[in-house]
Design a protein around this motif. Sequence first.
Motif, PDB file in Angstrom:
ATOM      1  N   THR A 254      13.225  45.260  67.055  1.00  0.00           N
ATOM      2  CA  THR A 254      11.772  45.045  67.159  1.00  0.00           C
ATOM      3  C   THR A 254      11.055  46.391  67.237  1.00  0.00           C
ATOM      4  OG1 THR A 254      12.217  42.972  68.274  1.00  0.00           O
ATOM      5  CG2 THR A 254      10.013  43.870  68.555  1.00  0.00           C
ATOM      6  N   MET A 273       2.087  38.758  59.278  1.00  0.00           N
ATOM      7  CA  MET A 273       3.197  38.980  60.212  1.00  0.00           C
ATOM      8  C   MET A 273       4.042  37.701  60.284  1.00  0.00           C
ATOM      9  SD  MET A 273       4.006  41.550  62.327  1.00  0.00           S
ATOM     10  CE  MET A 273       5.446  41.554  63.378  1.00  0.00           C
ATOM     11  N   PRO A 277      10.108  38.779  65.414  1.00  0.00           N
ATOM     12  CA  PRO A 277      10.688  39.846  66.229  1.00  0.00           C
ATOM     13  C   PRO A 277      11.376  39.217  67.440  1.00  0.00           C
ATOM     14  CG  PRO A 277       8.353  40.269  65.780  1.00  0.00           C
ATOM     15  CD  PRO A 277       8.643  38.864  65.352  1.00  0.00           C
ATOM     16  N   ALA A 278      12.340  39.937  67.996  1.00  0.00           N
ATOM     17  CA  ALA A 278      12.994  39.401  69.196  1.00  0.00           C
ATOM     18  C   ALA A 278      12.018  39.573  70.353  1.00  0.00           C
ATOM     19  CB  ALA A 278      14.274  40.180  69.461  1.00  0.00           C
ATOM     20  N   ASP A 279      11.946  38.594  71.224  1.00  0.00           N
ATOM     21  CA  ASP A 279      11.034  38.716  72.368  1.00  0.00           C
ATOM     22  C   ASP A 279      11.701  39.417  73.548  1.00  0.00           C
ATOM     23  OD1 ASP A 279       8.784  37.545  71.232  1.00  0.00           O
ATOM     24  OD2 ASP A 279       9.555  35.524  71.587  1.00  0.00           O
ATOM     25  N   ILE A 306       8.231  44.953  72.826  1.00  0.00           N
ATOM     26  CA  ILE A 306       6.803  45.183  72.588  1.00  0.00           C
ATOM     27  C   ILE A 306       6.269  44.088  71.653  1.00  0.00           C
ATOM     28  CG2 ILE A 306       7.225  46.733  70.605  1.00  0.00           C
ATOM     29  CD1 ILE A 306       4.876  48.373  72.110  1.00  0.00           C
ATOM     30  N   ILE A 308       4.220  43.337  68.673  1.00  0.00           N
ATOM     31  CA  ILE A 308       3.715  44.175  67.576  1.00  0.00           C
ATOM     32  C   ILE A 308       2.247  43.865  67.277  1.00  0.00           C
ATOM     33  CG2 ILE A 308       4.072  44.845  65.154  1.00  0.00           C
ATOM     34  CD1 ILE A 308       7.059  44.044  65.563  1.00  0.00           C
ATOM     35  N   LEU A 309       1.917  42.575  67.163  1.00  0.00           N
ATOM     36  CA  LEU A 309       0.528  42.194  66.840  1.00  0.00           C
ATOM     37  C   LEU A 309      -0.441  42.617  67.940  1.00  0.00           C
ATOM     38  CD1 LEU A 309       0.765  38.671  65.153  1.00  0.00           C
ATOM     39  CD2 LEU A 309       0.032  40.815  64.117  1.00  0.00           C
ATOM     40  N   GLY A 324      -1.116  35.871  61.487  1.00  0.00           N
ATOM     41  CA  GLY A 324       0.099  35.701  62.283  1.00  0.00           C
ATOM     42  C   GLY A 324       0.678  34.309  62.114  1.00  0.00           C
ATOM     43  N   PHE A 325       1.846  34.130  62.662  1.00  0.00           N
ATOM     44  CA  PHE A 325       2.505  32.830  62.680  1.00  0.00           C
ATOM     45  C   PHE A 325       2.666  32.402  64.138  1.00  0.00           C
ATOM     46  CE2 PHE A 325       4.284  31.438  58.542  1.00  0.00           C
ATOM     47  CZ  PHE A 325       3.730  32.438  57.762  1.00  0.00           C
ATOM     48  N   ALA A 326       2.803  31.122  64.360  1.00  0.00           N
ATOM     49  CA  ALA A 326       3.132  30.644  65.710  1.00  0.00           C
ATOM     50  C   ALA A 326       4.219  29.596  65.576  1.00  0.00           C
ATOM     51  CB  ALA A 326       1.903  30.045  66.372  1.00  0.00           C
ATOM     52  N   LEU A 327       5.283  29.799  66.288  1.00  0.00           N
ATOM     53  CA  LEU A 327       6.362  28.810  66.289  1.00  0.00           C
ATOM     54  C   LEU A 327       6.339  28.129  67.648  1.00  0.00           C
ATOM     55  CD1 LEU A 327       8.782  27.583  64.859  1.00  0.00           C
ATOM     56  CD2 LEU A 327      10.181  29.376  65.830  1.00  0.00           C
ATOM     57  N   GLU A 328       6.064  26.839  67.651  1.00  0.00           N
ATOM     58  CA  GLU A 328       5.849  26.137  68.918  1.00  0.00           C
ATOM     59  C   GLU A 328       6.729  24.899  69.008  1.00  0.00           C
ATOM     60  OE1 GLU A 328       3.982  27.614  71.030  1.00  0.00           O
ATOM     61  OE2 GLU A 328       2.882  28.985  69.729  1.00  0.00           O
ATOM     62  N   LYS A 339      -2.977  32.113  70.845  1.00  0.00           N
ATOM     63  CA  LYS A 339      -2.384  33.319  70.215  1.00  0.00           C
ATOM     64  C   LYS A 339      -3.371  33.954  69.251  1.00  0.00           C
ATOM     65  CE  LYS A 339       2.418  31.963  70.583  1.00  0.00           C
ATOM     66  NZ  LYS A 339       3.590  31.379  69.974  1.00  0.00           N
ATOM     67  N   LYS A 343      -4.304  37.709  70.123  1.00  0.00           N
ATOM     68  CA  LYS A 343      -3.792  38.729  69.199  1.00  0.00           C
ATOM     69  C   LYS A 343      -4.861  39.134  68.175  1.00  0.00           C
ATOM     70  CE  LYS A 343       0.967  37.186  69.832  1.00  0.00           C
ATOM     71  NZ  LYS A 343       2.336  37.588  69.552  1.00  0.00           N
TER      72      LYS A 343
HETATM   73  N1  CTP Z   1       5.068  38.752  67.155  1.00  0.00           N
HETATM   74  C1  CTP Z   1       4.916  40.119  67.269  1.00  0.00           C
HETATM   75  N2  CTP Z   1       5.711  40.823  68.135  1.00  0.00           N
HETATM   76  C2  CTP Z   1       6.593  40.194  68.914  1.00  0.00           C
HETATM   77  C3  CTP Z   1       6.734  38.783  68.832  1.00  0.00           C
HETATM   78  C4  CTP Z   1       5.952  38.085  67.937  1.00  0.00           C
HETATM   79  O1  CTP Z   1       4.093  40.695  66.573  1.00  0.00           O
HETATM   80  N3  CTP Z   1       7.344  40.895  69.744  1.00  0.00           N
HETATM   81  C5  CTP Z   1       4.237  38.023  66.187  1.00  0.00           C
HETATM   82  C6  CTP Z   1       5.004  37.090  65.256  1.00  0.00           C
HETATM   83  O2  CTP Z   1       5.394  37.758  64.065  1.00  0.00           O
HETATM   84  C7  CTP Z   1       3.983  36.007  64.964  1.00  0.00           C
HETATM   85  C8  CTP Z   1       3.149  35.955  66.240  1.00  0.00           C
HETATM   86  O3  CTP Z   1       3.380  37.193  66.912  1.00  0.00           O
HETATM   87  O4  CTP Z   1       3.144  36.332  63.884  1.00  0.00           O
HETATM   88  C9  CTP Z   1       3.510  34.831  67.175  1.00  0.00           C
HETATM   89  O5  CTP Z   1       4.897  34.810  67.393  1.00  0.00           O
HETATM   90  P1  CTP Z   1       5.586  33.649  68.265  1.00  0.00           P
HETATM   91  O6  CTP Z   1       7.063  33.903  68.313  1.00  0.00           O
HETATM   92  O7  CTP Z   1       5.121  32.298  67.826  1.00  0.00           O
HETATM   93  O8  CTP Z   1       4.946  33.845  69.696  1.00  0.00           O
HETATM   94  P2  CTP Z   1       5.038  34.955  70.773  1.00  0.00           P
HETATM   95  O9  CTP Z   1       3.797  35.790  70.687  1.00  0.00           O
HETATM   96  O10 CTP Z   1       6.336  35.678  70.707  1.00  0.00           O
HETATM   97  O11 CTP Z   1       4.922  34.085  72.095  1.00  0.00           O
HETATM   98  P3  CTP Z   1       5.928  32.942  72.685  1.00  0.00           P
HETATM   99  O12 CTP Z   1       7.320  33.405  72.337  1.00  0.00           O
HETATM  100  O13 CTP Z   1       5.630  32.967  74.122  1.00  0.00           O
HETATM  101  O14 CTP Z   1       5.545  31.649  72.036  1.00  0.00           O
END
Ligand code: CTP
Length: 398
Positions: A254, A273, A277-279, A306, A308-309, A324-328, A339, A343
């Motif tokens: 990441t 985006m 990325p790994a959280d 970190i 990124i967005l 951006g994308f959101a995976l829920e 988000k 963001k």
């Molecule tokens: N993203 C990012 N940097 C990270 C994690 C995610 O920029 N470290 C971006 C993803 O590419 C996406 C957006 O943020 O476009 C939302 O990602 P998502 O995984 O749905 O959510 P998170 O912000 O990571 O929050 P959560 O895991 O709590 O749902």
Amino acid sequence: MSLKNRKIIVGITGGIAAYKTPGLIRLLKKDGAEVQAVMTDAATKFITELTIETVSQRPVAREMFPKTRYVATHHIDLAEWADIFVVAPATANFVGKIASGICDDLLTTVICATKSPVMISPSMNSNMYLNPITQNNLKKLKSLGYIILDPNVGEMACETYGPGRMPEPHEIHQFVRQFFEKKKSLSKKKVLVTAGPCREPIDPVRFISNRSSGKMGFALALAAHNAGAEVTLISGPTSLAPEPGIELINVETTEQMHKAVQREFKKSHILIMAAAPADFKAGKIAGEKIKKAQRKSLSLSLSTTIDILEGLKKTKKKGQVVVGFALETDNALKNARAKLKSKDLDLIIVNSLKDGAPFDSDSNKVTLVGRTGRAESLPQMSKRELAEIIVTKISKLK
Ligand code: CTP
């Protein structure tokens, strides 16, 4: 002449409408195109090679292994030569073979080998056209990006009435013209796309990652490229390769993706985006392989990576578009809207796992949410089709 210097391969298969194809070739030639005809054996039962050679002013390509002037890469040369393929008429048999990846003659082989757009004019008896197998094949080809020209409805050679007639030469000529004239919605725009997962190392052989395949991001990069943009794709590890003309930057962690995005974002008009990325990352990366001998369990301490967005909010300039994308898994829309706000996004594409997991699939079902918060749900469709819709939507954001 709007087709000046365009290289067009006209494929002719064995249908009665082949009698119209010389008219089409004449119109394409008159409009400035270079035309190379590729005929199947069955096509020669309906129209002679001599007729086609005379109107195209080139020898017809027909044999996979011609006895003279044979070069083993004949089919690849043809596949690379063409700016577009127009198969008219296309029989049910041809459509079925292309949809199944069968390459048993020169035309099917060349089409399988090409990266150029392929326009197909299905022309056949109405029952054959409406047969669910033919319809499924056409649907599949459409979803893969083939351009299908709907046949005209009218009286058929077999004296029945219905859909299946090949459009007239002047109509197909117009379709080809329109294809090249289509205004490129992202020309002169620099688009940055991220794709795929990130990997966070635990020790020299192990890592934490996620199930992203990168397919959505690669499809978006291709759609933006096809819309005329200059595209840079930053990708985590995937098994995919981008189309020629798309710049690829490979990253793994990441932090590496963050650095690459920060550097490239400054030069871009649009960021999509799509990466995952790994959280979380390991608090401490072991320098040597963690051995399992004498261990019953292993606890890892993780810290967050970190975002990124989030980090781009400060540097985002007026006019730059960030998507951006959101995976829920639950409360998809509520979380996605949050988000979008936190963001500072112009558009967010929401994947709800309740609609099925998109991982590694070629299709996806999403909802788009814009700055006003209004949600637009799209039906399940191929990632390629979806990418085109998203790119068209983005091109209208300002
Ligand atoms: N993203 C990012 N940097 C990270 C994690 C995610 O920029 N470290 C971006 C993803 O590419 C996406 C957006 O943020 O476009 C939302 O990602 P998502 O995984 O749905 O959510 P998170 O912000 O990571 O929050 P959560 O895991 O709590 O749902």
